[in-house]
Design a protein around this motif. Structure first.
Motif, mmCIF file in Angstrom:
data_model
loop_
_atom_site.group_PDB
_atom_site.id
_atom_site.type_symbol
_atom_site.label_atom_id
_atom_site.label_comp_id
_atom_site.label_asym_id
_atom_site.label_seq_id
_atom_site.Cartn_x
_atom_site.Cartn_y
_atom_site.Cartn_z
ATOM 1 N N ALA A 317 0.827 -1.211 0.000
ATOM 2 C CA ALA A 317 0.000 0.000 0.000
ATOM 3 C C ALA A 317 0.859 1.257 0.000
ATOM 4 N N GLU A 318 2.008 1.202 0.660
ATOM 5 C CA GLU A 318 2.908 2.359 0.690
ATOM 6 C C GLU A 318 3.505 2.624 -0.692
ATOM 7 N N HIS A 319 3.858 1.572 -1.386
ATOM 8 C CA HIS A 319 4.445 1.726 -2.718
ATOM 9 C C HIS A 319 3.397 2.148 -3.752
ATOM 10 N N LEU A 320 2.122 1.926 -3.439
ATOM 11 C CA LEU A 320 1.045 2.346 -4.335
ATOM 12 C C LEU A 320 0.501 3.725 -3.974
ATOM 13 N N GLY A 321 1.065 4.345 -2.943
ATOM 14 C CA GLY A 321 0.607 5.663 -2.537
ATOM 15 C C GLY A 321 -0.727 5.671 -1.830
ATOM 16 N N GLU A 326 4.476 6.633 7.774
ATOM 17 C CA GLU A 326 4.198 7.573 8.873
ATOM 18 C C GLU A 326 2.787 7.379 9.425
ATOM 19 N N ASP A 327 1.808 7.123 8.540
ATOM 20 C CA ASP A 327 0.431 6.864 8.986
ATOM 21 C C ASP A 327 0.398 5.654 9.914
ATOM 22 N N ALA A 362 5.854 -1.545 -7.976
ATOM 23 C CA ALA A 362 5.412 -1.600 -6.583
ATOM 24 C C ALA A 362 5.552 -3.005 -6.019
ATOM 25 N N ARG A 363 5.187 -3.996 -6.806
ATOM 26 C CA ARG A 363 5.277 -5.378 -6.325
ATOM 27 C C ARG A 363 6.736 -5.784 -6.107
#
Length: 377
Positions: A317-321, A326-327, A362-363
């Motif tokens: 999810a981080e690599h997909l924005g 930080e969240d 991303a993967r």
């Protein structure tokens, strides 16, 4: 409330129940078709919203579906080249939109299933056992061929099982229950050091029950596993009994935590914060990270003193924005938790090496982590 589809053929009106495990609405109109239909004609009718009720040879229907799939995949490949420079989050949204449109079009090829789960088509296989594991209909009904093939595939997965060395045997996934085919997170669970005192554990969102079984195999003496889906509860109970842990593990149907506290609480929530387009996607997509946040917020109240919470989560999810690191760290802090240790592993599934995948970058960067969390002093 059951839905029906209707059509007229040879001046006779037909009315039959409609069924979709994905929650798809019935087509606006039904067109009876047979072996003379081409893939291009089928896609044209599907684009127009017509359901194609197959009345020809069953094996020819499968071939037609494959031909339709190839044509759609060629169109998708052209779109990939066009959209390759887009923002990764936009690419992900386009990817999901394309997958939904693809599923809708391919889902327009329909099969009628008669009472007793019989299919009155030439060269149709005996699918009674596969259908009986999923459907509860006693009268005739219509499903998409694509869904039916998924039911058949799930039947084979359930019958043959998935070898999971960490569990000491095979796990048998039921239809609609996420299969433990990504072994890296199971490896993390099997190798992470247990709390110094670890007599009890909770497994939140158990699915097939595989995490509970691994913990039981590691020596945890009493485990309560929970899941809100009835099929998952049945699946977990089957696997637990099949591997001989029914005296150690109890499965309850509930959304989150069971009553009481435990020394260890594990959770492998859906990894992507997006809205599922069907009930079958709920194991993958978690709208607004609701399950992830709920697990973290309620974890401290259910941990014994010196207990640990284990969060198993991919950073895809981080690599997909879709979510930042930080969240996640802020949600952990707000819950009154701190990170004792994090164990990381790279995934090794086939999509990591698929350079034609729109989300390949991303993967390829994805890491799966087991976060060992404790309550702040």
């Amino acid at each position: 409330m059951s839905q029906t589809i209707s059509w007229q053929e040879n001046e006779i009106n037909h009315l039959v129940q409609w069924h979709s495990e994905s929650g798809a609405r019935p087509p606006r109109r039904i067109v009876p078709v047979n072996d003379t239909l081409t893939a291009d004609e089928a896609l044209k009718l599907a684009h127009e919203g017509a359901g194609l009720l197959w009345q020809g040879d069953y094996q020819n229907a499968r071939q037609l579906l494959q031909a339709m799939t190839r044509r759609l995949d060629k169109r998708t490949a052209r779109k990939k080249e066009k959209n390759s420079q887009e923002n990764i989050r936009d690419v992900f949204n386009l990817y999901r939109l394309g997958q939904a449109q693809r599923a809708r079009l391919l889902g327009m090829l329909l099969i009628r299933i008669e009472p007793g789960f019989n299919i009155a088509l030439r060269r149709a296989p005996d699918l009674q056992q596969a259908c009986a594991q999923v459907y509860a209909h006693t009268s005739a009904f219509v499903v998409s061929l694509r869904e039916l093939l998924g039911v058949i595939g799930a039947y084979e997965w359930r019958r043959n099982g998935v070898p999971v060395p960490q569990a000491g045997g095979k796990i048998h996934p039921f239809y609609g229950v996420f299969s433990p085919v990504r072994g890296e997170y199971l490896q993390l669970l099997d190798q992470a050091p247990l709390p110094e005192t670890c007599q009890t554990a909770f497994d939140i969102g158990t699915g097939t029950g595989v995490l509970s079984i691994i913990l039981a195999k590691r020596g945890v003496q009493r485990i309560v596993a929970t899941d809100m889906q009835e099929r998952a509860v049945e699946c977990a109970r089957f696997n637990i009994a099949n591997l001989g842990y029914e005296q150690v593990i109890t499965v309850e149907q509930r959304y989150f935590f069971p009553e009481g506290k435990a020394d260890l609480i594990v959770c492998n929530p859906p990894w992507l914060p997006a809205k599922p387009s069907s009930p079958l996607e709920q194991a993958v997509y978690d709208p607004d990270s609701a399950m992830l946040k709920g697990f973290l917020q309620n974890l401290p109240a259910h941990l014994n003193r010196n207990g640990q919470g284990w969060l198993i989560l991919s950073d895809l999810a981080e690599h997909l924005g879709l979510r930042s690191r930080e969240d996640l760290l802020e949600w952990i802090r707000q819950a009154g938790l701190t990170v004792l240790e994090r164990h990381d592993i790279k995934p090794h599934h086939a999509k990591v090496a698929d350079t034609t995948d729109l989300l390949h970058a991303a993967r390829k960067a994805e890491v799966t982590s087991l976060w060992r969390l404790v309550v702040q002093d």
